[in-house]
Motif scaffolding. Structure first.
Motif, PDB file in Angstrom:
ATOM      1  N   HIS A 217      34.041 104.569  97.940  1.00 34.11           N
ATOM      2  CA  HIS A 217      34.738 104.990  99.151  1.00 34.11           C
ATOM      3  C   HIS A 217      34.462 106.438  99.529  1.00 34.11           C
ATOM      4  N   GLY A 218      33.893 107.231  98.614  1.00 31.35           N
ATOM      5  CA  GLY A 218      33.527 108.599  98.924  1.00 31.35           C
ATOM      6  C   GLY A 218      34.684 109.580  98.976  1.00 31.35           C
ATOM      7  N   ARG A 219      35.837 109.215  98.427  1.00 32.21           N
ATOM      8  CA  ARG A 219      36.996 110.104  98.391  1.00 32.21           C
ATOM      9  C   ARG A 219      37.169 110.707  97.003  1.00 32.21           C
ATOM     10  N   PRO A 220      37.825 111.875  96.923  1.00 36.76           N
ATOM     11  CA  PRO A 220      38.112 112.453  95.604  1.00 36.76           C
ATOM     12  C   PRO A 220      39.086 111.568  94.819  1.00 36.76           C
ATOM     13  N   ALA A 221      39.028 111.684  93.526  1.00 34.33           N
ATOM     14  CA  ALA A 221      39.911 110.907  92.648  1.00 34.33           C
ATOM     15  C   ALA A 221      41.249 111.624  92.522  1.00 34.33           C
ATOM     16  N   LEU A 222      42.007 111.637  93.620  1.00 31.12           N
ATOM     17  CA  LEU A 222      43.314 112.284  93.652  1.00 31.12           C
ATOM     18  C   LEU A 222      44.392 111.239  93.942  1.00 31.12           C
ATOM     19  N   PRO A 223      45.600 111.431  93.412  1.00 31.78           N
ATOM     20  CA  PRO A 223      46.640 110.408  93.577  1.00 31.78           C
ATOM     21  C   PRO A 223      47.327 110.441  94.937  1.00 31.78           C
ATOM     22  N   ARG A 224      47.197 111.551  95.686  1.00 34.45           N
ATOM     23  CA  ARG A 224      47.889 111.650  96.970  1.00 34.45           C
ATOM     24  C   ARG A 224      46.957 112.220  98.030  1.00 34.45           C
ATOM     25  N   VAL A 225      47.258 111.876  99.287  1.00 29.49           N
ATOM     26  CA  VAL A 225      46.456 112.324 100.415  1.00 29.49           C
ATOM     27  C   VAL A 225      47.382 112.536 101.609  1.00 29.49           C
ATOM     28  N   ALA A 226      47.060 113.530 102.417  1.00 25.17           N
ATOM     29  CA  ALA A 226      47.759 113.740 103.686  1.00 25.17           C
ATOM     30  C   ALA A 226      46.913 113.154 104.805  1.00 25.17           C
ATOM     31  N   THR A 227      47.556 112.438 105.724  1.00 24.19           N
ATOM     32  CA  THR A 227      46.842 111.815 106.839  1.00 24.19           C
ATOM     33  C   THR A 227      47.391 112.345 108.160  1.00 24.19           C
ATOM     34  N   TYR A 228      46.497 112.404 109.165  1.00 27.96           N
ATOM     35  CA  TYR A 228      46.839 112.955 110.477  1.00 27.96           C
ATOM     36  C   TYR A 228      46.186 112.081 111.547  1.00 27.96           C
ATOM     37  N   VAL A 229      46.921 111.882 112.633  1.00 33.96           N
ATOM     38  CA  VAL A 229      46.396 111.173 113.805  1.00 33.96           C
ATOM     39  C   VAL A 229      46.480 112.112 114.996  1.00 33.96           C
ATOM     40  N   TYR A 230      45.345 112.355 115.631  1.00 32.34           N
ATOM     41  CA  TYR A 230      45.256 113.193 116.833  1.00 32.34           C
ATOM     42  C   TYR A 230      44.802 112.311 117.994  1.00 32.34           C
ATOM     43  N   ARG A 231      45.306 112.645 119.192  1.00 34.99           N
ATOM     44  CA  ARG A 231      44.907 111.883 120.382  1.00 34.99           C
ATOM     45  C   ARG A 231      44.564 112.823 121.529  1.00 34.99           C
ATOM     46  N   ALA A 232      43.518 112.397 122.301  1.00 35.42           N
ATOM     47  CA  ALA A 232      43.158 113.086 123.535  1.00 35.42           C
ATOM     48  C   ALA A 232      43.249 112.144 124.726  1.00 35.42           C
ATOM     49  N   GLY A 233      43.547 110.885 124.480  1.00 40.13           N
ATOM     50  CA  GLY A 233      43.668 109.879 125.534  1.00 40.13           C
ATOM     51  C   GLY A 233      44.029 108.553 124.909  1.00 40.13           C
ATOM     52  N   PRO A 234      44.191 107.518 125.726  1.00 36.22           N
ATOM     53  CA  PRO A 234      44.608 106.213 125.192  1.00 36.22           C
ATOM     54  C   PRO A 234      43.655 105.660 124.138  1.00 36.22           C
ATOM     55  N   ASP A 235      42.364 105.913 124.278  1.00 40.11           N
ATOM     56  CA  ASP A 235      41.395 105.378 123.321  1.00 40.11           C
ATOM     57  C   ASP A 235      40.524 106.479 122.743  1.00 40.11           C
ATOM     58  N   GLN A 236      41.057 107.675 122.647  1.00 43.15           N
ATOM     59  CA  GLN A 236      40.346 108.800 122.045  1.00 43.15           C
ATOM     60  C   GLN A 236      41.215 109.361 120.927  1.00 43.15           C
ATOM     61  N   THR A 237      40.829 109.036 119.702  1.00 44.78           N
ATOM     62  CA  THR A 237      41.660 109.318 118.538  1.00 44.78           C
ATOM     63  C   THR A 237      40.827 109.972 117.449  1.00 44.78           C
ATOM     64  N   LEU A 238      41.442 110.851 116.712  1.00 48.64           N
ATOM     65  CA  LEU A 238      40.857 111.392 115.489  1.00 48.64           C
ATOM     66  C   LEU A 238      41.717 110.963 114.304  1.00 48.64           C
ATOM     67  N   TRP A 239      41.091 110.420 113.277  1.00 53.40           N
ATOM     68  CA  TRP A 239      41.752 110.085 112.021  1.00 53.40           C
ATOM     69  C   TRP A 239      41.293 111.107 110.977  1.00 53.40           C
ATOM     70  N   ILE A 240      42.245 111.793 110.361  1.00 56.87           N
ATOM     71  CA  ILE A 240      41.918 112.861 109.421  1.00 56.87           C
ATOM     72  C   ILE A 240      42.637 112.617 108.102  1.00 56.87           C
ATOM     73  N   GLU A 241      41.910 112.813 107.017  1.00 60.55           N
ATOM     74  CA  GLU A 241      42.463 112.750 105.667  1.00 60.55           C
ATOM     75  C   GLU A 241      42.244 114.104 104.995  1.00 60.55           C
ATOM     76  N   ARG A 242      43.297 114.626 104.374  1.00 67.07           N
ATOM     77  CA  ARG A 242      43.173 115.885 103.622  1.00 67.07           C
ATOM     78  C   ARG A 242      43.437 115.603 102.154  1.00 67.07           C
ATOM     79  N   TRP A 243      42.376 115.755 101.368  1.00 67.50           N
ATOM     80  CA  TRP A 243      42.442 115.568  99.924  1.00 67.50           C
ATOM     81  C   TRP A 243      42.366 116.944  99.275  1.00 67.50           C
ATOM     82  N   GLY A 244      43.523 117.557  99.021  1.00 74.00           N
ATOM     83  CA  GLY A 244      43.515 118.928  98.538  1.00 74.00           C
ATOM     84  C   GLY A 244      42.988 119.838  99.632  1.00 74.00           C
TER      85      GLY A 244
END
Length: 266
Positions: A217-244
């Protein structure tokens, strides 16, 4: 003392005894084989589609073994499954080569596989009518995110040279199909606004989840992650994961769950 004639007679009797036993066993095995052939007529063994072979014959045999279709819905599912398996078999032939065996089981219940049941090697078929989104993707790895009672799945998948993340939950009627964004320059806590592709994306939601991953999956081997959803329009979205301090970003579009099909691989 035994005479030579008596010894020869005893050997002859013993040889005849063992010949009789072998003949009886051969007759028994022949009878068992005939009975198994008679009982197996009309039945179909489980079938598998090998890379580089056509899936139409296998699908037909699997349906025949189940007593035919189930109306228009069954015919539609058969057509979708056949088309997916044919394309996936061709792609597997190019990816793994003819010397590495890899099969996809022909499963009449394949459409019932849910997003929470995805594993490495499964197939995700996206059919929206948009060639930029559509494809038959192989799942390389899966991250299961749990936030309270809510479970969100991030499936990392590839179709030829394209990598996509499918983000969704089992109770949602729409998923996010994300294209990874390289070189975004973010680290640590993301800001409330992100400028990407000349669009201003505003933070809509963030959360903290426990994480469990399998596969590549290409993610760090960490037990927790912060997730964020950003929008610029109805079908314009950013999905963000912060691993440390590491931040992963995906430019996402929304796709209907009805346009996404899951097939188990092996």
């Amino acid at each position: 003392m035994l005479t030579l004639a008596s010894l020869l007679a005893a050997m002859t009797i013993a040889g005849a005894f063992w010949v009789g036993i072998l003949a009886a066993r051969r007759l028994r095995d022949w009878g068992d084989g005939r009975r198994q052939l008679s009982e197996g007529e009309g039945q179909h063994a489980p079938l598998a589609l090998a890379p580089g072979t056509s899936g139409s014959g296998n699908i037909h045999n699997a349906n025949a073994g189940n007593g035919g279709g189930g109306g228009n819905g069954g015919l539609l599912h058969d057509a979708v499954s056949r088309r997916i398996r044919e394309r996936v078999a061709q792609r597997l032939q190019g990816r793994v080569g003819p010397t590495i065996p890899r099969t996809i089981d022909v499963d009449p219940e394949a459409a019932d596989l849910g997003i929470t049941g995805l594993r490495q090697g499964d197939v995700v078929s996206v059919e929206t009518g948009d060639p930029q989104r559509d494809g038959d993707y192989l799942v390389d790895g899966v991250i299961n995110l749990r936030e309270g009672a809510q479970v969100t799945v991030v499936a990392v998948m590839t179709d030829a040279d394209r990598t996509r993340w499918l983000v969704g939950a089992p109770d949602q009627d729409r998923y996010l199909l994300c294209e990874p964004v390289r070189g975004h320059g973010l680290s640590g806590e993301p800001p409330r606004h992100i400028l990407h592709a000349e669009q201003d994306y505003a933070l809509e939601r963030r959360g903290q989840s426990s994480a469990a991953g399998v596969g590549m999956h290409g993610r760090p081997a960490l037990p927790r992650v912060a997730t964020y959803v950003y929008r610029a329009g109805p079908d314009q979205t950013l999905w963000i994961e912060r691993w440390g301090e590491q931040v992963l970003m995906g430019a996402a579009t929304s796709v209907s769950a009805h346009d996404v099909h899951f097939l188990p691989g092996s």
